[in-house]
Enzyme design. Structure first.
Site, PDB file in Angstrom:
ATOM      1  N   LYS A   1       0.882  -1.182   0.000  1.00  0.00           N
ATOM      2  CA  LYS A   1       0.000   0.000   0.000  1.00  0.00           C
ATOM      3  C   LYS A   1       0.913   1.224   0.000  1.00  0.00           C
ATOM      4  CE  LYS A   1      -3.893   0.322   2.327  1.00  0.00           C
ATOM      5  NZ  LYS A   1      -4.951   0.439   1.324  1.00  0.00           N
TER       6      LYS A   1
HETATM    7  N1  PMP Z   1      -7.114  -2.931  -3.294  1.00  0.00           N
HETATM    8  C1  PMP Z   1      -6.644  -1.706  -3.004  1.00  0.00           C
HETATM    9  C2  PMP Z   1      -5.932  -0.956  -4.075  1.00  0.00           C
HETATM   10  C3  PMP Z   1      -6.827  -1.152  -1.722  1.00  0.00           C
HETATM   11  O1  PMP Z   1      -6.369   0.070  -1.438  1.00  0.00           O
HETATM   12  C4  PMP Z   1      -7.545  -1.884  -0.761  1.00  0.00           C
HETATM   13  C5  PMP Z   1      -7.784  -1.294   0.610  1.00  0.00           C
HETATM   14  N2  PMP Z   1      -6.782  -1.606   1.504  1.00  0.00           N
HETATM   15  C6  PMP Z   1      -8.006  -3.164  -1.097  1.00  0.00           C
HETATM   16  C7  PMP Z   1      -7.778  -3.656  -2.376  1.00  0.00           C
HETATM   17  C8  PMP Z   1      -8.701  -4.028  -0.083  1.00  0.00           C
HETATM   18  O2  PMP Z   1      -7.776  -4.493   0.871  1.00  0.00           O
HETATM   19  P1  PMP Z   1      -8.222  -4.794   2.368  1.00  0.00           P
HETATM   20  O3  PMP Z   1      -9.325  -5.766   2.298  1.00  0.00           O
HETATM   21  O4  PMP Z   1      -6.996  -5.385   2.995  1.00  0.00           O
HETATM   22  O5  PMP Z   1      -8.607  -3.502   2.983  1.00  0.00           O
END
Ligand code: PMP
Length: 317
Positions: free
Chosen positions: A155
């Site tokens: 991220k």
């Molecule tokens: N894809 C992206 C690009 C994201 O920013 C997120 C949010 N964190 C997700 C998918 C979903 O990930 P998570 O379920 O871990 O929040």
């Protein structure tokens, strides 16, 4: 309630946590973050920090990619987060934003020989997508960055320019959310969510090799579907046109939870209403995210404000 922060090793009101205008991360996007929900359970008077260990594990992986050192172990990080939550005084659901960033105030486009720092902010955050009514999406004209550009498995802050371009394009064109394709034209994910399709009763979702973020909600849904509904998830490349013929489609994410997709590129998905599988998964997810299903206790860090702190550590229920 004032938002609170952990900054420069101390707890303080968010309004006092300030960084200099020449900070490396501000200019070059050299930081990685997490988004963690602290679900307030008013019946039990406690927060459930859902899969916090996995969130910090992912953040530290992003730090390795960006050559950011962490002064804290994963365990110390989630305990710090519990303390911050306690100090903030919130008694409602919150959103926790840890950020590991290049902090030197230098003009230097590089990752090495630049100092790092780490902060956590806690604040409230409304639902990101309408999980009750569902969402209308478009395929974005922007493609997802791939692993040879800026690795999407982290991220990484700079990468979110890609997401923001897609989200703004979608919303300015009257849609709720964008679906980004990979560089070679396969379905990737939403601007901040993973995507699932129901095809012939099976769950299908793009694989890690298709430049998705390996979502923690995605993993939760795969496990709940298997354990509770006996439904397998196939992780494979997905064509754009498969979206149009899917029985159901939904997004998953910490901010978005499980958000039904009712329309894509002006084509109705399934019957244009929340599908049966989506609804069953929403119900299961609603229970686990509040820490109420003992079968999944390994996913919960329960913080009950006011309970004694033992040896400097917040009590873990
Ligand atoms: N894809 C992206 C690009 C994201 O920013 C997120 C949010 N964190 C997700 C998918 C979903 O990930 P998570 O379920 O871990 O929040």
């Amino acid at each position: 309630m004032p938002a609170y922060a952990f900054f420069h090793g101390q707890f303080m009101p968010l309004s006092e946590a300030r960084i200099g205008i020449m900070t490396h991360a501000l200019h070059y996007g050299t930081a990685c973050f997490e988004g963690i929900r602290g679900h307030w359970d008013s019946e039990q008077e406690r927060f459930c920090l859902f899969r916090i260990h996995d969130h910090y594990k992912r953040m530290l992986e992003g730090c390795r990619i960006l050559k950011i050192g962490s002064p804290y172990s994963i365990d110390a990080l989630w305990q710090l987060t519990g303390e911050l939550l306690e100090k903030s005084g919130y008694r409602e659901s919150v959103y926790i934003r840890p950020l590991a960033y290049k902090s030197s105030e230098v003009l230097a486009i590089r990752l090495h020989n630049v100092e790092d720092d780490f902060l956590i902010a806690v604040t409230t955050f409304p639902p990101y997508l309408d999980v009750e009514k569902g969402v209308r999406c478009c395929t974005s004209s922007w493609r997802r960055v791939d692993d040879t550009m800026v690795p999407p498995r982290g991220k990484i802050c700079g990468i979110y320019v890609n997401s923001a371009l897609a989200k703004t394009e979608a919303q300015e064109n009257g849609f709720d959310e964008a679906i980004l394709l990979t560089h070679d034209g396969h379905v990737c994910e939403g601007s901040a969510e993973n995507i699932f399709l129901v095809l012939q009763g099976k769950l299908v979702t793009p694989p890690s090799s298709d430049d998705i973020l390996m979502g923690i909600t995605r993993d939760t849904v795969i496990k709940l579907a298997k354990n509770e509904l006996g439904v397998d998830t196939i992780e494979r490349q997905v064509d754009r046109s498969e979206l149009y013929v899917a029985e159901e489609c939904f997004f998953t994410g910490t901010a978005a939870a499980i958000a039904p997709i009712l329309e894509i590129d002006r084509r109705v998905i399934g019957r244009g209403e929340i599908g049966e599988m989506t609804a069953r998964l929403q119900k299961l997810f609603g229970e686990v995210m509040l820490g109420r299903n003992p079968k999944y206790s390994g996913w919960y860090y329960l913080v009950a404000p006011g309970t004694p702190i033992q040896s400097g550590r917040k009590r873990i229920i």
